[in-house]
Design a protein around this motif. Structure first.
Motif, PDB file in Angstrom:
ATOM      1  N   VAL A 131       0.854  -1.184   0.000  1.00 16.71           N
ATOM      2  CA  VAL A 131       0.000   0.000   0.000  1.00 16.71           C
ATOM      3  C   VAL A 131       0.890   1.233   0.000  1.00 16.71           C
ATOM      4  CG1 VAL A 131      -1.857   1.237   1.140  1.00 16.71           C
ATOM      5  CG2 VAL A 131      -1.746  -1.261   1.305  1.00 16.71           C
ATOM      6  N   ASN A 132       0.960   1.899  -1.151  1.00 16.28           N
ATOM      7  CA  ASN A 132       1.755   3.121  -1.276  1.00 16.28           C
ATOM      8  C   ASN A 132       0.910   4.305  -0.836  1.00 16.28           C
ATOM      9  OD1 ASN A 132       4.282   2.147  -2.463  1.00 16.28           O
ATOM     10  ND2 ASN A 132       3.013   1.596  -4.223  1.00 16.28           N
ATOM     11  N   ASN A 133       0.972   4.590   0.449  1.00 17.97           N
ATOM     12  CA  ASN A 133       0.136   5.637   1.023  1.00 17.97           C
ATOM     13  C   ASN A 133       0.924   6.885   1.411  1.00 17.97           C
ATOM     14  OD1 ASN A 133      -2.199   6.781   2.733  1.00 17.97           O
ATOM     15  ND2 ASN A 133      -0.564   6.501   4.232  1.00 17.97           N
ATOM     16  N   ALA A 134       2.198   6.762   1.707  1.00 18.63           N
ATOM     17  CA  ALA A 134       2.979   7.896   2.212  1.00 18.63           C
ATOM     18  C   ALA A 134       2.878   9.085   1.266  1.00 18.63           C
ATOM     19  CB  ALA A 134       4.443   7.488   2.380  1.00 18.63           C
ATOM     20  N   THR A 176       5.611 -13.355  -7.240  1.00 21.78           N
ATOM     21  CA  THR A 176       5.587 -14.714  -6.675  1.00 21.78           C
ATOM     22  C   THR A 176       4.252 -15.014  -6.014  1.00 21.78           C
ATOM     23  OG1 THR A 176       7.982 -14.628  -6.307  1.00 21.78           O
ATOM     24  CG2 THR A 176       6.734 -16.268  -5.057  1.00 21.78           C
ATOM     25  N   SER A 177       3.730 -14.022  -5.281  1.00 19.39           N
ATOM     26  CA  SER A 177       2.480 -14.237  -4.541  1.00 19.39           C
ATOM     27  C   SER A 177       1.239 -13.864  -5.340  1.00 19.39           C
ATOM     28  CB  SER A 177       2.504 -13.404  -3.254  1.00 19.39           C
ATOM     29  OG  SER A 177       2.560 -12.016  -3.558  1.00 19.39           O
ATOM     30  N   LYS A 178       1.471 -13.334  -6.576  1.00 22.78           N
ATOM     31  CA  LYS A 178       0.357 -12.797  -7.377  1.00 22.78           C
ATOM     32  C   LYS A 178      -0.433 -11.788  -6.549  1.00 22.78           C
ATOM     33  CE  LYS A 178      -0.059 -16.870 -10.344  1.00 22.78           C
ATOM     34  NZ  LYS A 178       0.723 -16.223 -11.406  1.00 22.78           N
ATOM     35  N   GLY A 179       0.319 -10.856  -5.977  1.00 22.17           N
ATOM     36  CA  GLY A 179      -0.252  -9.910  -5.037  1.00 22.17           C
ATOM     37  C   GLY A 179      -0.841  -8.674  -5.681  1.00 22.17           C
ATOM     38  N   ARG A 180      -0.942  -7.629  -4.864  1.00 17.95           N
ATOM     39  CA  ARG A 180      -1.614  -6.405  -5.299  1.00 17.95           C
ATOM     40  C   ARG A 180      -0.860  -5.174  -4.813  1.00 17.95           C
ATOM     41  NH1 ARG A 180      -6.100  -4.629  -7.578  1.00 17.95           N
ATOM     42  NH2 ARG A 180      -6.606  -6.805  -8.005  1.00 17.95           N
ATOM     43  N   ILE A 181      -0.916  -4.138  -5.645  1.00 18.28           N
ATOM     44  CA  ILE A 181      -0.389  -2.819  -5.286  1.00 18.28           C
ATOM     45  C   ILE A 181      -1.563  -1.864  -5.158  1.00 18.28           C
ATOM     46  CG2 ILE A 181       1.046  -0.874  -6.010  1.00 18.28           C
ATOM     47  CD1 ILE A 181       2.670  -2.915  -7.698  1.00 18.28           C
ATOM     48  N   ILE A 182      -1.599  -1.125  -4.073  1.00 19.57           N
ATOM     49  CA  ILE A 182      -2.597  -0.072  -3.879  1.00 19.57           C
ATOM     50  C   ILE A 182      -1.846   1.254  -3.814  1.00 19.57           C
ATOM     51  CG2 ILE A 182      -4.390   0.860  -2.365  1.00 19.57           C
ATOM     52  CD1 ILE A 182      -4.787  -1.983  -1.294  1.00 19.57           C
ATOM     53  N   VAL A 183      -2.243   2.190  -4.644  1.00 20.51           N
ATOM     54  CA  VAL A 183      -1.569   3.492  -4.667  1.00 20.51           C
ATOM     55  C   VAL A 183      -2.599   4.585  -4.381  1.00 20.51           C
ATOM     56  CG1 VAL A 183      -1.812   3.633  -7.177  1.00 20.51           C
ATOM     57  CG2 VAL A 183      -0.145   5.091  -6.011  1.00 20.51           C
ATOM     58  N   ILE A 184      -2.246   5.462  -3.450  1.00 24.37           N
ATOM     59  CA  ILE A 184      -3.154   6.544  -3.064  1.00 24.37           C
ATOM     60  C   ILE A 184      -2.791   7.790  -3.856  1.00 24.37           C
ATOM     61  CG2 ILE A 184      -4.169   7.837  -1.164  1.00 24.37           C
ATOM     62  CD1 ILE A 184      -4.502   4.808  -0.932  1.00 24.37           C
ATOM     63  N   SER A 185      -3.601   8.090  -4.854  1.00 22.75           N
ATOM     64  CA  SER A 185      -3.440   9.320  -5.625  1.00 22.75           C
ATOM     65  C   SER A 185      -4.423  10.354  -5.065  1.00 22.75           C
ATOM     66  CB  SER A 185      -3.665   9.040  -7.113  1.00 22.75           C
ATOM     67  OG  SER A 185      -3.529  10.229  -7.875  1.00 22.75           O
TER      68      SER A 185
END
Length: 322
Positions: A131-134, A176-185
């Motif tokens: 989670v790219n929140n910073a 590897t985990s087939k994960g997810r990225i969340i970006v706060i724009s």
């Protein structure tokens, strides 16, 4: 080449409208089917999934830590304010997270991003969600420019590069985990408000980058781009203090937004705008840019071009008289 360009300029606009209307009904039906499917699908189980949240010491990041903690996720909380991060980690554990680690890191530095990704993977053995929140920001525009970049570059360094660096470091593990990225724009990325130009630009760059990344990654890693409106955080309160007109816009609590983000990401959504009524601003800006610009100038008390010209004329006359 000039002849080809003229032909394209003449032929493509009407063809694009024909194509748009031809595809509109099938796409609408497809979206309806997706919506119905989401109603009957259960959300992704986040229990024991490893989630990294940057900027987790306060605001949206703090509330996301609590939301994921309630779902039983394993948390890696990242921030430069370790004193606040300790309290957030303790509460996340009390809400149901089996394990929480805290990491001191400045996301605007590539080596720190390597650090928090490596520490997370070394501790938990995997990474499922980043989670790219910073983010940081303050009212600033061209009128604040004083030939010094120290007031502008931190915003782009944290808001844009702070997300990009962490993402680049995390991609091998998320594949590897087939994960997810969340970006706060932000909504301001596509409906910019005056006197926030650098902040608006940094958030717009995020959307462009992650839309491109989504194409490049294909179905390997999911990406959810969040565009919040005015949120009850320190930054939101500062904007309202600087611009009184912003006080007329209803604010969403950070906890409500965090729950919406988690549900949206678990559904696999590509985009989330919260509050959802702000979606109407996008077609307004695209279809009627002159009206949108005029309305914003009026709301923020920015003089029109004619007024500026008259003022300059009066000033010149006054100087001549003096």
């Amino acid at each position: 080449m000039a002849a080809i360009q003229k032909l394209l300029n003449f032929a493509l606009p009407p063809l694009s409208f024909v194509l748009l209307f031809t595809l509109m009904l099938p796409i609408l039906l497809f979206n309806i089917l997706l919506y119905v499917r989401q109603l009957f699908c259960t959300d992704e189980n986040m229990e024991n999934k490893v989630v990294v949240i940057t900027g987790a010491a306060s605001g949206i990041g703090e509330q996301l830590a609590y939301a994921y903690g309630r779902r039983g996720a394993l948390l890696s909380l990242v921030d430069i304010r370790m004193d606040k991060l300790v309290a957030v980690a303790d509460r996340a554990r009390s809400l149901g997270s089996p394990d929480v680690i805290i990491i001191h890191a400045d996301v605007s530095k590539l080596q720190d991003c390597h650090l928090f990704v490596d520490q997370t993977v070394n501790h938990f053995g995997r990474l499922d969600c980043l989670v790219n929140n910073a983010g940081i920001g303050w009212p600033s525009g061209f009128q604040d420019w004083n030939n010094d970049d120290s007031q502008f570059t931190p915003v782009t360094d944290v808001n844009f590069w702070g997300s990009v660096y962490g993402t680049l470091c995390a991609i091998p593990h998320l594949k590897t985990s087939k994960g997810r990225i969340i970006v706060i724009s932000s909504v301001l990325a596509w409906f910019p408000l005056p006197r926030l130009s650098i902040y608006n630009a940094s958030k717009a760059a995020l959307i462009s980058y992650y839309e491109t990344l989504r194409i490049e990654l294909g179905w390997t890693i999911g990406i959810t781009i969040v565009t919040p409106g005015l949120i009850k955080t320190d930054l939101g309160s500062r904007v309202v203090e600087e611009e009184e007109i912003m006080g007329l816009i209803p604010m969403v609590s950070a906890s409500e937004l965090a729950e919406s983000i988690l549900k949206s990401a678990c559904r696999g959504d590509m985009y989330l705008t919260e509050p959802s009524w702000m979606k109407v601003l996008f077609p307004l800006k695209v279809l009627y840019p002159q009206v949108a610009d005029w309305a914003l100038r009026f709301m923020f008390g920015i003089p029109s071009k004619e007024t500026n010209s008259r003022n300059k004329g009066h000033s010149a006359t006054e100087r001549k008289i003096l």
